[in-house]
Design a protein around this motif. Structure first.
Motif, PDB file in Angstrom:
ATOM      1  N   LEU A   1       3.900   5.780  -5.651  1.00 18.78           N
ATOM      2  CA  LEU A   1       3.995   5.623  -6.997  1.00 18.78           C
ATOM      3  C   LEU A   1       3.094   5.758  -7.990  1.00 18.78           C
ATOM      4  O   LEU A   1       3.232   5.938  -9.249  1.00 18.78           O
ATOM      5  CB  LEU A   1       4.901   4.350  -7.237  1.00 18.78           C
ATOM      6  CG  LEU A   1       6.357   4.152  -6.487  1.00 18.78           C
ATOM      7  CD1 LEU A   1       6.798   2.464  -7.133  1.00 18.78           C
ATOM      8  CD2 LEU A   1       7.375   4.932  -6.935  1.00 18.78           C
ATOM      9  N   PHE A   2       1.871   5.681  -7.429  1.00 22.10           N
ATOM     10  CA  PHE A   2       0.576   5.474  -8.076  1.00 22.10           C
ATOM     11  C   PHE A   2      -0.463   6.910  -7.650  1.00 22.10           C
ATOM     12  O   PHE A   2      -0.866   7.573  -8.683  1.00 22.10           O
ATOM     13  CB  PHE A   2      -0.164   4.389  -8.042  1.00 22.10           C
ATOM     14  CG  PHE A   2      -1.494   4.346  -8.847  1.00 22.10           C
ATOM     15  CD1 PHE A   2      -1.148   4.241 -10.392  1.00 22.10           C
ATOM     16  CD2 PHE A   2      -2.619   4.461  -8.594  1.00 22.10           C
ATOM     17  CE1 PHE A   2      -2.219   3.964 -11.343  1.00 22.10           C
ATOM     18  CE2 PHE A   2      -3.798   4.361  -9.427  1.00 22.10           C
ATOM     19  CZ  PHE A   2      -3.577   4.346 -10.651  1.00 22.10           C
ATOM     20  N   VAL A   3      -0.617   6.913  -6.497  1.00 19.69           N
ATOM     21  CA  VAL A   3      -1.588   7.916  -6.098  1.00 19.69           C
ATOM     22  C   VAL A   3      -0.971   9.307  -5.890  1.00 19.69           C
ATOM     23  O   VAL A   3      -1.639  10.502  -6.681  1.00 19.69           O
ATOM     24  CB  VAL A   3      -2.327   7.444  -4.677  1.00 19.69           C
ATOM     25  CG1 VAL A   3      -3.058   8.663  -4.213  1.00 19.69           C
ATOM     26  CG2 VAL A   3      -2.967   6.190  -4.857  1.00 19.69           C
ATOM     27  N   THR A   4       0.330   9.355  -5.596  1.00 24.63           N
ATOM     28  CA  THR A   4       0.863  10.755  -5.414  1.00 24.63           C
ATOM     29  C   THR A   4       1.103  11.241  -6.806  1.00 24.63           C
ATOM     30  O   THR A   4       0.734  12.578  -7.023  1.00 24.63           O
ATOM     31  CB  THR A   4       2.368  10.613  -4.862  1.00 24.63           C
ATOM     32  OG1 THR A   4       1.999  10.176  -3.417  1.00 24.63           O
ATOM     33  CG2 THR A   4       2.899  12.080  -4.909  1.00 24.63           C
ATOM     34  N   PRO A   5       1.393  10.692  -7.840  1.00 25.41           N
ATOM     35  CA  PRO A   5       1.580  11.328  -9.381  1.00 25.41           C
ATOM     36  C   PRO A   5       0.157  11.545  -9.849  1.00 25.41           C
ATOM     37  O   PRO A   5       0.009  12.661 -10.599  1.00 25.41           O
ATOM     38  CB  PRO A   5       1.916  10.035 -10.172  1.00 25.41           C
ATOM     39  CG  PRO A   5       2.926   9.334  -9.346  1.00 25.41           C
ATOM     40  CD  PRO A   5       2.131   9.392  -7.947  1.00 25.41           C
ATOM     41  N   LEU A   6      -0.971  10.942  -9.464  1.00 18.02           N
ATOM     42  CA  LEU A   6      -2.429  11.533  -9.943  1.00 18.02           C
ATOM     43  C   LEU A   6      -2.820  12.598  -9.100  1.00 18.02           C
ATOM     44  O   LEU A   6      -3.469  13.519  -9.865  1.00 18.02           O
ATOM     45  CB  LEU A   6      -3.316  10.265  -9.525  1.00 18.02           C
ATOM     46  CG  LEU A   6      -3.284   8.894 -10.352  1.00 18.02           C
ATOM     47  CD1 LEU A   6      -4.335   7.985  -9.877  1.00 18.02           C
ATOM     48  CD2 LEU A   6      -3.597   9.433 -11.857  1.00 18.02           C
TER      49      LEU A   6
ATOM     50  N   TYR B   1       1.005  -1.206  -0.172  1.00 18.99           N
ATOM     51  CA  TYR B   1       0.091  -0.064   0.093  1.00 18.99           C
ATOM     52  C   TYR B   1       0.569   1.279  -0.219  1.00 18.99           C
ATOM     53  O   TYR B   1       0.566   2.145  -0.723  1.00 18.99           O
ATOM     54  CB  TYR B   1      -0.876   0.095   1.317  1.00 18.99           C
ATOM     55  CG  TYR B   1      -2.217  -0.848   1.099  1.00 18.99           C
ATOM     56  CD1 TYR B   1      -3.186  -0.351   0.178  1.00 18.99           C
ATOM     57  CD2 TYR B   1      -2.385  -1.964   1.694  1.00 18.99           C
ATOM     58  CE1 TYR B   1      -4.127  -1.208  -0.059  1.00 18.99           C
ATOM     59  CE2 TYR B   1      -3.402  -2.794   1.824  1.00 18.99           C
ATOM     60  CZ  TYR B   1      -4.281  -2.426   0.961  1.00 18.99           C
ATOM     61  OH  TYR B   1      -5.505  -3.141   0.777  1.00 18.99           O
TER      62      TYR B   1
ATOM     63  N   TYR C   1       3.883   1.757  -1.170  1.00 22.47           N
ATOM     64  CA  TYR C   1       4.606   1.910  -2.544  1.00 22.47           C
ATOM     65  C   TYR C   1       3.231   2.431  -3.582  1.00 22.47           C
ATOM     66  O   TYR C   1       3.569   3.162  -4.628  1.00 22.47           O
ATOM     67  CB  TYR C   1       5.426   0.908  -2.988  1.00 22.47           C
ATOM     68  CG  TYR C   1       6.711   0.883  -2.207  1.00 22.47           C
ATOM     69  CD1 TYR C   1       7.687   1.915  -2.676  1.00 22.47           C
ATOM     70  CD2 TYR C   1       7.027   0.066  -1.490  1.00 22.47           C
ATOM     71  CE1 TYR C   1       8.916   2.029  -2.250  1.00 22.47           C
ATOM     72  CE2 TYR C   1       8.341  -0.064  -0.748  1.00 22.47           C
ATOM     73  CZ  TYR C   1       9.183   0.751  -1.173  1.00 22.47           C
ATOM     74  OH  TYR C   1      10.665   1.144  -0.619  1.00 22.47           O
ATOM     75  N   PHE C   2       2.165   1.877  -3.441  1.00 20.71           N
ATOM     76  CA  PHE C   2       1.051   2.233  -4.280  1.00 20.71           C
ATOM     77  C   PHE C   2       1.005   3.876  -3.760  1.00 20.71           C
ATOM     78  O   PHE C   2       0.372   4.334  -5.089  1.00 20.71           O
ATOM     79  CB  PHE C   2      -0.119   1.283  -3.940  1.00 20.71           C
ATOM     80  CG  PHE C   2      -1.364   1.540  -4.540  1.00 20.71           C
ATOM     81  CD1 PHE C   2      -1.522   1.387  -5.961  1.00 20.71           C
ATOM     82  CD2 PHE C   2      -2.434   2.319  -3.958  1.00 20.71           C
ATOM     83  CE1 PHE C   2      -2.692   1.833  -6.606  1.00 20.71           C
ATOM     84  CE2 PHE C   2      -3.677   2.618  -4.479  1.00 20.71           C
ATOM     85  CZ  PHE C   2      -3.769   2.277  -5.909  1.00 20.71           C
TER      86      PHE C   2
ATOM     87  N   ALA D   1      -1.828  11.623   0.161  1.00 21.57           N
ATOM     88  CA  ALA D   1      -1.664  10.260  -0.628  1.00 21.57           C
ATOM     89  C   ALA D   1      -1.471   9.104   0.488  1.00 21.57           C
ATOM     90  O   ALA D   1      -2.471   7.965   0.119  1.00 21.57           O
ATOM     91  CB  ALA D   1      -0.669  10.278  -1.502  1.00 21.57           C
TER      92      ALA D   1
ATOM     93  N   VAL E   1      -4.790   6.119   0.520  1.00 18.75           N
ATOM     94  CA  VAL E   1      -4.574   4.842   0.647  1.00 18.75           C
ATOM     95  C   VAL E   1      -4.727   3.990   1.902  1.00 18.75           C
ATOM     96  O   VAL E   1      -5.277   2.886   2.007  1.00 18.75           O
ATOM     97  CB  VAL E   1      -3.025   4.599   0.034  1.00 18.75           C
ATOM     98  CG1 VAL E   1      -2.744   3.127   0.222  1.00 18.75           C
ATOM     99  CG2 VAL E   1      -2.851   5.067  -1.393  1.00 18.75           C
TER     100      VAL E   1
ATOM    101  N   LYS F   1      -1.460  15.728 -10.616  1.00 19.65           N
ATOM    102  CA  LYS F   1      -2.099  16.251 -11.780  1.00 19.65           C
ATOM    103  C   LYS F   1      -3.028  17.400 -11.455  1.00 19.65           C
ATOM    104  O   LYS F   1      -3.393  18.346 -12.154  1.00 19.65           O
ATOM    105  CB  LYS F   1      -2.540  15.360 -12.781  1.00 19.65           C
ATOM    106  CG  LYS F   1      -1.548  14.306 -13.353  1.00 19.65           C
ATOM    107  CD  LYS F   1      -2.230  13.230 -14.120  1.00 19.65           C
ATOM    108  CE  LYS F   1      -1.079  12.200 -14.753  1.00 19.65           C
ATOM    109  NZ  LYS F   1      -1.672  11.262 -15.492  1.00 19.65           N
TER     110      LYS F   1
END
Length: 315
Positions: free
Chosen positions: A150-155, A144, A146-147, A170, A174, A158
């Motif tokens: 690497l995934f939620v933070t870049p979203l 969770y 690293y999710f 973030a 999660v 934006k």
């Protein structure tokens, strides 16, 4: 041929003796099982007592060097620097902020999911959906973390271009997703325990399924739902790896989820993996922080017990 009276009495005595023997054997087995269960229950008690003893013992040593007022009122947390500061409020701000973000996600979604599974979902769908939902609780928290990183933070970047790579938002989102199964599963079990007669009475009065679910079932199951919320709060406050990976572990006194910060659990991980000598003041801080976290969790559990006692319905 009829049995001889003497032989009949001997047979009856043998049967009675055999029954008594089986009864004594059964009672003995039950006593042994009861004793084993008793000692198994004591394990949790002794474990809790041991944890409290270690935390209090080490914290007493810490507070002999650091005044309690400084610990509670200082606005900086730099126990490993030459100019050491020991303001626990810095770690508490990060803990409360991340927990608040997580609970804003977990409590509404978990409650809605529980209402749907309990009152609206078909039987086959519920039997399939609930195990898949509970699988979220079995995912390692480091995954969770690293999710979130690497995934939620870049979203989120934006939407908020100035959002730093490490932030509480973030990590909290999660963490809320991770807590949803705890809230929804226990809440759904509490709603399913409400007698069908209450639903039938509501339907007989002309209420819709939604009205019955929200105005009859949920209030009747409030004590169980409150327990789910308290568990979710305790789980959010005690989470470690998601925050250690995605929140930055920077001691920052802030209640802004868009900033990086450190939490109590993340700090304990950071120091426990370091090379501090045993018995130093920096090493003792992890016990003082752990005791603070334990006291907060204890307050939550006491509040949950009072809620259950106040609103519990016996059917």
């Amino acid at each position: 041929m009829s049995a001889v009276p003497g032989e009949t009495s001997v047979m009856e005595a043998a049967v009675t003796s055999d029954r008594l023997s089986h009864r004594r054997s059964r009672i003995l087995r039950e006593k042994v099982i009861e004793l084993v269960l008793f000692f198994a229950a004591l394990v949790s008690v002794f474990t809790t007592v041991g944890i409290v003893y270690v935390l209090v013992k080490e914290s007493v040593v810490f507070f002999q060097a650091v005044p309690m007022t400084k610990f509670l009122t200082d606005t900086q947390w730099t126990p490993l620097f030459d100019d050491a500061h020991f303001g626990i409020m810095v770690l508490l701000s990060g803990t409360f902020t991340s927990s608040a973000v997580a609970l804003v996600i977990a409590i509404p979604l978990g409650t809605v999911i529980a209402i749907y599974l309990s009152e609206f979902a078909p039987f086959k769908l519920r039997e399939i959906a609930k195990p898949f939902l509970e699988l979220l609780g079995g995912v390692p928290t480091i995954v969770y973390g690293y999710f979130a990183l690497l995934f939620v933070t870049p979203l989120l970047q934006k939407i908020y271009p100035d959002l730093p790579g490490f932030n509480l938002l973030a990590a909290g989102i999660v963490m809320g997703i991770m807590i949803i199964p705890y809230v929804s599963s226990i809440s759904e079990d509490a709603m399913r325990a409400v007698p069908m007669s209450l639903r039938e009475g509501s339907y007989a009065m002309g209420a819709t399924r939604f009205q019955t679910a929200t105005r009859v079932v949920v209030p009747a199951a409030f004590s169980g739902i409150a327990s789910a919320y308290i568990l979710g709060i305790s789980r959010a406050v005690g989470e470690t790896m998601i925050l250690a990976v995605a929140a930055g572990m920077q001691p920052n006194l802030t209640f802004n989820p868009l900033e990086p910060a450190a939490t109590i659990t993340a700090y304990i991980v950071q120091v426990a993996l370091g090379d501090l000598p045993h018995g130093s003041i920096g090493y003792q801080t992890i016990f003082a922080a752990g005791l603070t976290l334990m006291l907060f969790t204890l307050v939550c559990n006491i509040a949950g017990h009072m809620l259950r006692k106040r609103f519990r319905e016996a059917y």
